[in-house]
Design a protein around this motif. Structure first.
Motif, short mmCIF file in Angstrom:
data_model
loop_
_atom_site.label_atom_id
_atom_site.label_comp_id
_atom_site.label_asym_id
_atom_site.label_seq_id
_atom_site.Cartn_x
_atom_site.Cartn_y
_atom_site.Cartn_z
N GLN A 78 -1.14 -14.68 -17.51
CA GLN A 78 -1.35 -15.96 -16.84
C GLN A 78 -1.47 -17.03 -17.90
O GLN A 78 -2.05 -16.80 -18.97
CB GLN A 78 -2.59 -15.88 -15.96
N ARG B 89 -4.97 -19.22 -11.21
CA ARG B 89 -4.00 -19.44 -10.14
C ARG B 89 -2.56 -19.38 -10.64
O ARG B 89 -1.62 -19.62 -9.87
CB ARG B 89 -4.26 -20.79 -9.47
N CYS B 90 -2.38 -19.05 -11.91
CA CYS B 90 -1.01 -19.03 -12.46
C CYS B 90 -0.22 -17.86 -11.89
O CYS B 90 -0.71 -16.74 -11.82
CB CYS B 90 -1.08 -18.91 -13.98
N THR B 91 1.05 -18.16 -11.50
CA THR B 91 1.89 -17.11 -10.89
C THR B 91 2.94 -16.59 -11.87
O THR B 91 3.93 -15.97 -11.45
CB THR B 91 2.59 -17.64 -9.63
#
Lengths: 329, 732
Positions: free
Chosen positions: B682, B660-662
């Motif tokens: 990420q 879920r890292c942006t």
């Protein structure tokens, strides 16, 4: 053909591109926490996974925060003028069909000053990937209302709140003749963003992706409800569409199987309120592309250009006696 | 270093002929060639007392403040900006050229020169703009440049400011006591026979009485009604004695109520250039100090009528210096001793340490002009390149003394610490490097002193015993560039042979500093680009891996000649060894500051080893037949929506929901060794021990999508753990 020759040569030199090969020397100067970084990363991942040669890749932009993206890609880039990214990209594509063209625009850039170009680019359906970074605000100029700003939003230009309802870029795009690919992504689910981008890249024709993107400085809590509550995100799946990783599938349980050829359902999803649909809303690979319809019989190689120019110059040239005859021979 | 422009600052490697090492200076100095044209922290204004809370203010900041207030947006404001900035540059050049004076006077002179040169009539646009800007100048004081006198002037200024504040407090207290004691005596006098006499009554009424009052009769009436409760003789005597001691104190100049003192002694001088003189003066003045302190105490008891002779007389009879409290000592001036390393004999410096160790309220300035010392000291000792860089570090061992070490270039940034040191009620040592090293030519003291800090030769730090009970509160090393690195790195832009711009990140190490010194240049050799070989290694890299190959001879730093041509300066093994010693000292300071603390690291390694052993043992043992299913954890805390899927959460190990890292760089900016990006850009936790628990918690708080889970602290000795655990709770 010169282009393919150089491609072969380059492949001999380098056959395996890493993400770092697409990162320019300039570190991104977006604000800390900006959603644009997720979009840039998705683009770089796509380039790496598709092994796009940097010299065959071009990103074109207009003006705005999003439009800084070409600076951060180690590829060809064109930081254009406000609202004019699409005509520039169309010019590049028709002149150099061998290039992979990506267009990045903000919501102000595309939907306000560039709206006319946007509609016609959809209609022309030239083979390129268009990314609309939609943060609902003009961020580069420190918070003015954009066409997609929500009703009542207070900004420097609307101190008492925006008086009009926002424009929906998805329904507008879906309503244009010859539309062939429309998708929506969000920056806070980077894996889906990447998958959608990859599907768009493989689509023949103009693929339009609206990416809802957080602006931590000027629209700080705009998407908090959706970031914090995954049930408000509707993930559109279909046979050859998005595939959620198991850990994401556990988080995003609100999923719908959607046929991307179903325009009626696509319009309904695009107009959905309360939930944000993520995925491919509409895809039709059979729509004709302007660049294919108008492609010349001969490719515009430098040698051909020189020959044609010389022929034209010769028509008006002044020659010494007898010289013209020699040239004619 | 603050700079505004980089005129003529671009080094180049084209046509580089062999150069003499003596003409070379570090390549990173290229930007600071014409220092007078650059806006930086000097000239410095020693702000007069009573003009705000600040002691020092750089001229450039004063000008910025003025322009912010005076220059309106638009063309007119821009014109004023340009004119005032020219005025600032003129003052800077004048001060660097040796002109001294107060800011207001220098301003007037420079403005008059500018108007004269412009050929404009008085009250023209230039004159009016400069005058309008001057009206926003709300502070004044002596303007000083960065030179050999700077440390003494700054410390003396700060010390005087402190003594002035003390004097005000002292006078207020003493004068109040004098007035109240006088009132007691006066009221007693009013009950006396003399006060009721006809003559006294007539003089009390004044000369304008027309004879209508019979003062003899009045005196008779009053005398009959005179109260008999006079003060006891011994009390009156005691009060008179205390009053005289208070009025005639020799410590500060007299206040209004002390004007009646017949002796009017000159106040003592408290500034010394020798420790012996200061200690002798202290001994000689001790009787006066005791006498005054006794008088103060008696006076305070008397004004409240709490003096009991049977109780207090014996106490005051045996009162000596051991009875003096810190508060009583703090009321009196403290001595300032200005020593100059190299000028003052080393025995004086040793004596200064003794005086500091005694806890006497003294302020000692040791000004250092030569950091590296001679290359062959007499008598021979192993101090090549380590002349007098450890004076302040040694003083920290005294434990009760405030210790301040800084280079002249950073005095403004250390201004608060400077004030804290002056306010400290015990001994204080200020060790300041002036940058005016006689054996370094062609480098401005400002640049050289900044370089000493950059090269870790003379780091800035403070040790403040009043800040708390532990080392973490007392020791501050934060005012140093890139504090957690061995050597700070900077970007060097230069042109290659084809005139193309090149950019390189280079470290500034001890060797860069050493090549400035003429005495050390015989241990260097300049190599133009034609002689560059792949075997050469930058000194900083070589220092990081000293055992890597046998390449000591090919260790180099980048230098430039007066024409800004780039050379590699190969340095001798002796300089490399000195740099290693310097790095060792820096790491020791880092440990004191809590960075890479060896005790903590050892404990962590032992803990990790024990945990791994326990895990291996658990894996080797067969699982019980019917192990109960663990109850599923519920992720209820906003903003995390994910179910805890990672085993890291269970045993307190920090983890990230990498998918879920942006890629927003928030966490990698907190600590790039702890948080790294994977092949998809990420983030994941590469090494939870590469930073502090605080950094983990701050990264979790800063994460835009709240996917960082800090787990449990790994170092039980980290400060403020309770607060951090509380902050980490929403991200569990």
């Amino acid at each position: 053909m010169t282009a393919s020759m150089s491609q072969c040569l380059m492949q001999m030199v380098q056959t395996d591109y890493a993400i770092s090969d697409y990162q320019s020397e300039i570190a991104p100067r977006w604000c800390s926490g900006c959603g644009d970084t997720a979009i840039l990363t998705a683009m770089q991942r796509l380039c790496r996974d598709e092994q796009l040669p940097p010299e065959k890749t071009v990103s074109v932009s207009g003006i705005g925060c999003a439009s800084r993206l070409p600076h951060y890609m180690n590829a060809y880039g064109f930081h254009g003028i406000h609202g004019r990214a699409l005509p520039i990209a169309e010019g590049i594509k028709i002149r150099r069909p061998d290039l992979h063209v990506f267009v990045t625009m903000g919501d102000g850039d595309c939907c306000s000053i560039g709206a006319a170009h946007w509609l016609h680019a959809i209609r022309y359906n030239m083979n390129m990937t268009v990314l609309l970074h939609d943060n609902n605000v003009y961020g580069l100029t420190k918070k003015q209302a954009s066409p997609t700003s929500p009703h009542g939003m207070k900004s420097n230009t609307t101190p008492f709140g925006a008086t009009l309802n926002p424009l929906n870029p998805l329904t507008v795009t879906l309503g244009v003749s010859n539309v062939s690919f429309v998708a929506q992504a969000v920056d806070w689910i980077p894996d889906l963003l990447y998958q959608i981008l990859r599907q768009a890249y493989h689509h023949k024709g103009l693929s339009f992706i609206r990416i809802l993107q957080r602006c931590p400085n000027f629209m700080e809590h705009r998407f908090d409800d959706w970031v914090r509550d995954p049930s408000k995100m509707r993930i559109l799946t279909h046979g050859d569409g998005l595939r959620l990783a198991p850990d994401l599938s556990r988080v995003y349980k609100n999923q719908e199987t959607h046929d991307p050829l179903n325009m009626e359902r696509a319009l309904a999803l695009a107009a959905l309120e309360g939930e944000i649909p993520v995925g491919i809303l509409y895809r039709n690979p059979n729509v004709p592309c302007y660049d294919e319809l108008r492609a010349g019989e001969r490719p515009n190689t430098p040698a051909l250009v020189e020959t044609v120019l010389n022929e034209e110059f010769d028509k008006v040239g002044i020659w010494p006696d007898g010289a013209a005859a020699q040239v004619g021979e | 270093m603050q700079q505004a422009q980089f005129a003529n600052s671009f080094p180049s490697i084209k046509d580089a002929a062999p150069a003499s090492v003596s003409a070379l200076r570090p390549a990173l100095f290229a930007r600071y060639g014409a220092l007078s044209e650059l806006r930086h922290d000097y000239p410095l204004v020693l702000v007069d007392e009573g003009q705000g809370a600040t002691l020092l203010r750089p001229l450039s900041r004063i000008i910025d403040d003025i322009l912010k207030a005076a220059a309106a947006p638009g063309a007119d404001g821009e014109a004023m900006r340009q004119q005032v900035l020219k005025l600032e540059a003129r003052i800077r050049r004048a001060v660097n050229g040796g002109r001294a004076g107060r800011l207001s006077a220098l301003w007037r002179t420079a403005a008059a020169e500018m108007v004269k040169e412009s050929g404009e009539a008085p009250f023209g646009p230039l004159d009016s703009n400069l005058d309008a800007a001057r009206r926003h100048l709300d502070l004044d004081g002596e303007v000083i440049g960065c030179n050999a006198e700077t440390p003494a002037r700054v410390v003396t200024h700060a010390w005087k400011a402190r003594q002035d504040a003390k004097a005000r407090r002292f006078r207020k207290r003493v004068e109040s006591l004098i007035l109240r004691l006088s009132d007691i005596l006066k009221s007693d006098h009013m009950k006396s026979h003399e006060a009721h006499g006809a003559e006294a009554l007539a003089s009390a009424m004044g000369r304008d009485v027309d004879g209508s009052i019979d003062f003899d009769a009045l005196s008779g009436v009053l005398e009959r009604a005179r109260p008999e409760d006079r003060l006891p003789e011994d009390r009156v005597k005691r009060i008179r004695h205390a009053l005289e001691a208070l009025r005639c104190q020799p410590f500060f100049g007299p206040g209004r109520a002390s004007q009646s003192c017949p002796k009017r002694p000159e106040p003592y001088n408290y500034t010394f250039t020798s420790v012996s003189d200061a200690l002798n003066a202290h001994r000689a003045r001790l009787p006066d100090v005791l006498e005054f302190t006794k008088a103060m105490t008696v006076a305070e008891l008397e004004v409240d009528n709490k003096y009991r002779p049977e109780l207090h007389d014996p106490v005051f009879a045996r009162f000596d210096e051991s009875d003096l409290t810190a508060e009583q000592m703090d009321l009196l001036p403290s001595a300032l001793i200005c020593l100059r390393d190299g000028v003052t004999v080393s025995a004086e410096i040793a004596r200064a340490y003794e005086a500091l160790a005694c806890g006497l309220p003294i302020t000692v300035l040791i000004q250092v002009d030569d950091l590296l010392g001679p290359t062959a000291p007499e008598p021979p000792r192993n101090s090549f390149g380590a002349g007098t860089t450890r004076l302040a570090s040694m003083a920290m061992g005294l434990n009760n003394a405030f210790v301040f070490q800084a280079a002249s270039a950073h005095l403004f940034r250390m201004c608060r610490a400077l004030r804290r040191g002056m306010d400290y009620d015990g001994p204080a040592l200020f060790c300041i490097y002036s940058g005016a090293t006689p054996s370094v030519r062609g480098v401005a003291p400002y640049v050289l002193s900044a370089a000493a800090t950059e090269a870790r030769v003379f780091p800035n730090f403070t040790y403040d015993p009043a800040a708390g009970a532990d080392l973490a509160s007392r020791f501050d090393l934060s005012v140093n560039p890139q504090c957690e690195a061995d050597w700070p790195e900077h970007v060097l832009d230069y042109e290659d042979r084809e005139g193309q711009g090149c950019r390189e990140r280079i470290a500034f190490s001890f060797a860069d500093f050493a090549i400035c010194d003429a005495r050390y240049q015989r241990f260097c050799h300049a190599v133009p680009q034609d002689g560059w070989t792949p075997a050469m290694m930058p000194t900083a890299e070589h220092l990081a891996e000293p055992d890597e190959g046998n390449a000591i001879e090919s260790s180099y730093v980048l230098g430039i000649d007066p024409e800004n041509r780039l050379f590699r300066v190969v340095v001798d093994a002796k300089i490399v060894e000195a740099a290693l010693r310097c790095n060792d000292a820096w790491r020791r300071l880092l440990e004191l500051a809590g960075v890479n603390n060896s005790h903590a690291l050892r404990l962590l390694a032992a803990e990790r080893k024990a945990r791994e052993a326990a895990e291996r043992k658990a894996e080797a043992e067969p699982e019980p037949a019917l192990a109960p299913e663990p109850a599923p954890a519920v992720a209820e805390a906003p903003p995390v929506a994910a179910e805890p899927a990672d085993e890291g959460a269970a045993d307190g190990v920090p983890w990230i929901e990498t998918a879920r890292c942006t890629t927003c760089n928030e966490c990698t900016q907190v600590n790039s060794a702890m948080f790294r990006y994977n092949e998809n850009m990420q983030a994941y936790i590469a090494d939870p021990d590469a930073g502090t628990y605080r950094q983990l918690v701050e990264a979790a708080e800063g994460c835009q999508v709240s996917i960082i889970h800090p787990g449990q602290p790994r170092n039980p000795d980290e400060p403020n753990l309770a607060e951090l655990i509380e902050r980490a709770a929403p991200f569990a």
